[in-house]
Design a protein around this motif. Sequence first.
Motif, PDB file in Angstrom:
ATOM      1  N   ARG B  85       0.949  -1.236   0.111  1.00 49.44           N
ATOM      2  CA  ARG B  85       0.008   0.023  -0.290  1.00 49.44           C
ATOM      3  C   ARG B  85       0.985   1.303  -0.061  1.00 49.44           C
ATOM      4  NH1 ARG B  85      -5.359   0.499   2.013  1.00 49.44           N
ATOM      5  NH2 ARG B  85      -5.539  -1.456   3.164  1.00 49.44           N
ATOM      6  N   SER B  91      -2.633  -1.151  -5.572  1.00 48.17           N
ATOM      7  CA  SER B  91      -3.744  -0.855  -6.658  1.00 48.17           C
ATOM      8  C   SER B  91      -3.017  -1.936  -7.890  1.00 48.17           C
ATOM      9  CB  SER B  91      -3.798   0.316  -6.865  1.00 48.17           C
ATOM     10  OG  SER B  91      -2.862   1.180  -7.209  1.00 48.17           O
ATOM     11  N   LEU B 166      -7.796  -3.969   4.592  1.00 48.30           N
ATOM     12  CA  LEU B 166      -8.915  -2.879   4.895  1.00 48.30           C
ATOM     13  C   LEU B 166      -8.285  -1.751   5.649  1.00 48.30           C
ATOM     14  CD1 LEU B 166     -12.007  -4.699   5.941  1.00 48.30           C
ATOM     15  CD2 LEU B 166     -11.819  -3.464   3.772  1.00 48.30           C
ATOM     16  N   VAL B 254     -12.553  -1.974  -0.741  1.00 43.94           N
ATOM     17  CA  VAL B 254     -11.682  -1.119  -0.921  1.00 43.94           C
ATOM     18  C   VAL B 254     -11.915  -0.435  -2.462  1.00 43.94           C
ATOM     19  CG1 VAL B 254      -9.857  -2.404   0.441  1.00 43.94           C
ATOM     20  CG2 VAL B 254     -10.144  -2.946  -1.973  1.00 43.94           C
ATOM     21  N   SER B 259      -9.675   3.041  -1.038  1.00 40.02           N
ATOM     22  CA  SER B 259      -8.889   3.191  -0.064  1.00 40.02           C
ATOM     23  C   SER B 259      -7.557   2.457  -0.470  1.00 40.02           C
ATOM     24  CB  SER B 259      -9.332   2.598   1.295  1.00 40.02           C
ATOM     25  OG  SER B 259      -9.923   1.279   0.985  1.00 40.02           O
ATOM     26  N   LEU B 260      -7.282   2.020  -1.609  1.00 40.34           N
ATOM     27  CA  LEU B 260      -6.106   1.272  -1.897  1.00 40.34           C
ATOM     28  C   LEU B 260      -4.833   2.062  -1.794  1.00 40.34           C
ATOM     29  CD1 LEU B 260      -7.541  -0.750  -5.066  1.00 40.34           C
ATOM     30  CD2 LEU B 260      -6.401  -1.568  -2.834  1.00 40.34           C
TER      31      LEU B 260
END
Lengths: 326, 263
Positions: B85, B91, B166, B254, B259-260
């Motif tokens: 992340r 992503s 998450l 996500v 929220s990635l």
Amino acid sequence: MTAIVIENLGRSFVTTTGTIRRTQKTVTALDNVSLTVEPGELFGLLGPNGAGKTTLTRILSTVLLPSSGRAEVLGLDVVRDAKQLRPRIGMVYGGERGLYWRLSGRDNIQYFADLYLVPPEVSRKRIPELLELVGLKDRAEERVEGYSRGMKQRLHIARGLINDPDVLFLDEPTIGLDPIAARELRTVIADLHNAGKTIFLTSHYMYEVDALCQRVAVVNKGQIVMMDTPAALKQLVANLEVVEVECLSVSSEAINRLRDHPRVEAVHVDNRDQVQVLQIQAPGGVKYVPEFLHLLDGANIQKVVTRQPTLEDAYVKLLGKDAISV
Amino acid sequence: MISHFLGLLRVVAASFNMQAKERATNQLFVGTLLILPVIFTILSVSTYIYGGKADFGLYAVIGAGMVGIWNANLWTSGRIVEGERRGGTLSALIAAPTPFPVVLVGKSLSNAVVSLISMAMTFATGLIVFRLPLDIENPFAFIISLLLTLVAMTSLGLVLGSFFVLTRNAGAFIEVANYPIFILSGLMFPLTILPFWLKPLSAALAPMWGNLALGVAAGLVAGNPWLIDLYLIGLSLIYLLIARALFTQVEYRVRRDGSLETF
């Protein structure tokens, strides 16, 4: 078949503030966006920071869900058919993140070749070709952490092409690059377009979309302000002349006085290091230079030039005060 | 179907290699793998010797090795996701056609296999520092139990990994979760001293069964190691099913929350 179809697409984000008494705020990133991109087209999405360009790219590349509306890429719905779509698209984000810095450039591409299930016999041939295309062949065995920003960006492009995608999404690929690295990258993008790839390019550099794109959509605050060819966008300011005034200390009152001048259509303030450059758009602007300078009394004027309008001026005219310095 | 399966195996192998290469350049990980098990073994065995229970030496060594293996697994499920992340690669991994859990399986297995070094370090510390007689009663059952323990812990790591996708604070969660799991799994103290009401919680944890299987195979605890191995296999399957269901939900969330990239 149309390469990209977007209909009434919307996306909002909920942000929270406060620790104990948390308050929520909804921010609209995309508001009722509709557009189409034809196969083989190089389409540009132009707008200032925060306009919604990255949000749109992320939705089209299946990593973000829209709040409303729909989008199809290659006839596949980006929400429902993400699994089938992913092998057929490539995405390249701007900036230095998104690579494994401790591994070599070749290792990075090889890993994504495996993730995209590119057959080994194909990847053995394709990886050297891509490294050659982006000019990293001689540095491929070095760790990415030693690469310049431009080299990392070119590695991003090579990685985005590893699955030979039908549609390539490029999100501000030249951001932060020096002029030479940016020019080299634009050459790579032009070569990809000439090779028949459909390319969806976002940028806030006007000259970039002018040089590369067949059509461009100007987006601001999540909405498309105008969509046409770069030449048609320039027509918006064809009757104007631009007076550039370089000064050291211009006040907001002086800028407002300029904006109130009956012949002035737009004033854009570009902050460059120690100086401010005012770009004043006005039909027959040259004739009114003495009046403009009078209105800027006390601004410590260093230089005044007049020029013909560019795509950048069309952008300034469309976005008004929201246009950013470029 | 077969080619798809082979493709996924290729992704597991590629992720395994990728993880091994990355970790080899990470001095902190190497330190965790080599130094932590030695410290744990010294502390643990010393505690038993000081308490007049020197015959618990092998138990302490196995427990310390399990701590090392579990640390490496938490590293996998937590730090890897957090690292991806932060590095902006999460992503790209989610957007790839291969399901993300397959990537995580490869990376987890890589760490799990490397974490065997932890067990070797604890045995070496027991032999060299304390000159403990580390006699394993059933070496074959011990090795099989150790491998099944790795599989079970990796599977549990995948369940935790879905939560780590998450959350932005996987590191903090690891710090909080580590020691309760050591205690609940009997890695630091025998399970017999745990209150009755905590035992169902222990029964759901792979390290507890792994530790028990190794203890039985080593002859420290009475029982049939193969029965416990069967339980480890069943537990691994349950973990994998839970992880699979969770990842589907997590990926949706996500993508919905965007929220990635946030950390």
